[in-house]
Design a protein around this motif. Structure first.
Motif, PDB file in Angstrom:
ATOM      1  N   HIS A  58       0.832  -1.212   0.000  1.00  0.00           N
ATOM      2  CA  HIS A  58       0.000   0.000   0.000  1.00  0.00           C
ATOM      3  C   HIS A  58       0.867   1.262   0.000  1.00  0.00           C
ATOM      4  CE1 HIS A  58      -2.726   3.113   1.634  1.00  0.00           C
ATOM      5  NE2 HIS A  58      -3.663   2.444   1.016  1.00  0.00           N
ATOM      6  N   HIS A  59       1.858   1.306   0.878  1.00  0.00           N
ATOM      7  CA  HIS A  59       2.758   2.464   0.908  1.00  0.00           C
ATOM      8  C   HIS A  59       4.017   2.138   1.705  1.00  0.00           C
ATOM      9  CE1 HIS A  59       0.403   3.118   4.727  1.00  0.00           C
ATOM     10  NE2 HIS A  59       1.612   3.434   5.193  1.00  0.00           N
ATOM     11  N   VAL A  60       4.986   3.033   1.554  1.00  0.00           N
ATOM     12  CA  VAL A  60       6.184   2.997   2.394  1.00  0.00           C
ATOM     13  C   VAL A  60       6.108   4.185   3.344  1.00  0.00           C
ATOM     14  CG1 VAL A  60       8.707   3.161   2.453  1.00  0.00           C
ATOM     15  CG2 VAL A  60       7.576   1.924   0.580  1.00  0.00           C
TER      16      VAL A  60
ATOM     17  N   ILE B 143       4.492   6.912  -0.990  1.00  0.00           N
ATOM     18  CA  ILE B 143       5.114   7.089   0.323  1.00  0.00           C
ATOM     19  C   ILE B 143       4.139   7.829   1.240  1.00  0.00           C
ATOM     20  CG2 ILE B 143       7.487   7.076  -0.540  1.00  0.00           C
ATOM     21  CD1 ILE B 143       7.451  10.165  -0.117  1.00  0.00           C
ATOM     22  N   GLU B 144       4.316   7.599   2.506  1.00  0.00           N
ATOM     23  CA  GLU B 144       3.513   8.261   3.534  1.00  0.00           C
ATOM     24  C   GLU B 144       4.484   9.078   4.377  1.00  0.00           C
ATOM     25  OE1 GLU B 144       2.552   5.680   6.819  1.00  0.00           O
ATOM     26  OE2 GLU B 144       0.627   6.658   7.158  1.00  0.00           O
ATOM     27  N   LEU B 145       4.430  10.381   4.226  1.00  0.00           N
ATOM     28  CA  LEU B 145       5.252  11.250   5.073  1.00  0.00           C
ATOM     29  C   LEU B 145       4.601  11.325   6.440  1.00  0.00           C
ATOM     30  CD1 LEU B 145       6.313  14.537   3.249  1.00  0.00           C
ATOM     31  CD2 LEU B 145       7.650  12.491   3.735  1.00  0.00           C
TER      32      LEU B 145
ATOM     33  N   TYR C 158      10.551   3.782   7.497  1.00  0.00           N
ATOM     34  CA  TYR C 158      10.493   2.955   8.715  1.00  0.00           C
ATOM     35  C   TYR C 158       9.465   1.849   8.688  1.00  0.00           C
ATOM     36  CZ  TYR C 158       6.460   5.584  10.589  1.00  0.00           C
ATOM     37  OH  TYR C 158       5.222   6.134  10.793  1.00  0.00           O
ATOM     38  N   HIS C 159       8.570   1.835   7.690  1.00  0.00           N
ATOM     39  CA  HIS C 159       7.721   0.652   7.549  1.00  0.00           C
ATOM     40  C   HIS C 159       7.207   0.531   6.116  1.00  0.00           C
ATOM     41  CE1 HIS C 159       4.406   3.617   8.464  1.00  0.00           C
ATOM     42  NE2 HIS C 159       3.774   2.922   7.532  1.00  0.00           N
ATOM     43  N   ILE C 160       6.881  -0.699   5.738  1.00  0.00           N
ATOM     44  CA  ILE C 160       6.095  -0.934   4.528  1.00  0.00           C
ATOM     45  C   ILE C 160       4.715  -1.366   4.998  1.00  0.00           C
ATOM     46  CG2 ILE C 160       5.786  -2.391   2.482  1.00  0.00           C
ATOM     47  CD1 ILE C 160       8.814  -2.564   2.241  1.00  0.00           C
ATOM     48  N   CYS C 161       3.688  -0.786   4.371  1.00  0.00           N
ATOM     49  CA  CYS C 161       2.310  -1.144   4.717  1.00  0.00           C
ATOM     50  C   CYS C 161       1.736  -2.044   3.619  1.00  0.00           C
ATOM     51  CB  CYS C 161       1.457   0.107   4.858  1.00  0.00           C
ATOM     52  SG  CYS C 161      -0.281  -0.251   5.214  1.00  0.00           S
ATOM     53  N   TYR C 162       1.100  -3.135   4.041  1.00  0.00           N
ATOM     54  CA  TYR C 162       0.508  -4.096   3.116  1.00  0.00           C
ATOM     55  C   TYR C 162      -1.007  -4.069   3.242  1.00  0.00           C
ATOM     56  CZ  TYR C 162       5.292  -5.842   3.059  1.00  0.00           C
ATOM     57  OH  TYR C 162       6.651  -5.927   2.944  1.00  0.00           O
TER      58      TYR C 162
ATOM     59  N   ILE D 262       6.283  -3.589  10.292  1.00  0.00           N
ATOM     60  CA  ILE D 262       5.403  -3.553   9.131  1.00  0.00           C
ATOM     61  C   ILE D 262       4.023  -3.075   9.589  1.00  0.00           C
ATOM     62  CG2 ILE D 262       6.614  -5.499   8.034  1.00  0.00           C
ATOM     63  CD1 ILE D 262       3.960  -7.106   8.426  1.00  0.00           C
ATOM     64  N   GLU D 263       3.237  -2.624   8.622  1.00  0.00           N
ATOM     65  CA  GLU D 263       1.877  -2.167   8.901  1.00  0.00           C
ATOM     66  C   GLU D 263       0.941  -2.948   7.982  1.00  0.00           C
ATOM     67  OE1 GLU D 263       1.170   1.896   7.687  1.00  0.00           O
ATOM     68  OE2 GLU D 263      -0.608   2.088   8.955  1.00  0.00           O
ATOM     69  N   ILE D 264      -0.220  -3.287   8.511  1.00  0.00           N
ATOM     70  CA  ILE D 264      -1.252  -3.936   7.703  1.00  0.00           C
ATOM     71  C   ILE D 264      -2.475  -3.029   7.701  1.00  0.00           C
ATOM     72  CG2 ILE D 264      -2.650  -6.015   7.355  1.00  0.00           C
ATOM     73  CD1 ILE D 264       0.316  -6.604   7.340  1.00  0.00           C
TER      74      ILE D 264
HETATM   75 NI    NI Z   1       1.853   3.684   7.227  1.00  0.00          NI
END
Ligand code: NI
Length: 132
Positions: free
Chosen positions: A4-6, A51-53, A75-79, A124-126
């Motif tokens: 989804h985003h970094v 990306i997510e700032l 600092y994370h990848i969101c899936y 990681i983020e879901i």
């Molecule tokens: Ni995020």
């Protein structure tokens, strides 16, 4: 799960926004203030990469201590999860440690998100895709 985003942690929102703009990133939607986490969020994209700032808006922000430790950094990848509960349980069974309760993310249309830590790759983020 699709990416989804970094998540990109920054200290100075406006300055970081300007740097990413200069690199060719364009904003996706408005800036969002996440009041439960005390962070400001802006999604930006370039070449299909989102990306997510994320930057703290107060001293007790959810990311303050991490930012101190890492400095500005991804600092994370969101899936995206099609089956949030199932994926969360499955990851936990594989050794991921859940560090937050599932909670709505104002910057992602209120969809539930959860953060987990894997001992080998970190955070990681879901995001629950069902309400997207
Ligand atoms: Ni995020």
């Amino acid at each position: 799960m699709k990416i989804h985003h970094v998540g990109y942690l920054v200290k100075h929102f406006d300055e970081a926004y300007a740097v990413f703009s200069d690199l060719g990133f364009r904003p996706d939607g408005p800036v969002t203030l996440d009041e439960s986490r005390n962070i400001r969020i802006q999604f930006m994209s370039k070449d299909g990469v989102v990306i997510e700032l994320v930057s703290p808006v107060s001293k007790d922000s959810a990311v303050g201590s991490l930012l101190k430790k890492t400095g500005a950094s991804p600092y994370h990848i969101c899936y995206e999860s099609e089956d949030f509960q199932q994926d969360m349980e499955s990851l936990e069974q594989k050794g991921y440690l859940r560090i937050t309760e599932p909670a709505p993310a104002p910057a992602i249309e209120g969809n539930n998100v959860v953060f987990l830590v894997n001992p080998e790759i970190g955070l990681i983020e879901i995001v629950d895709k069902q309400k997207a």
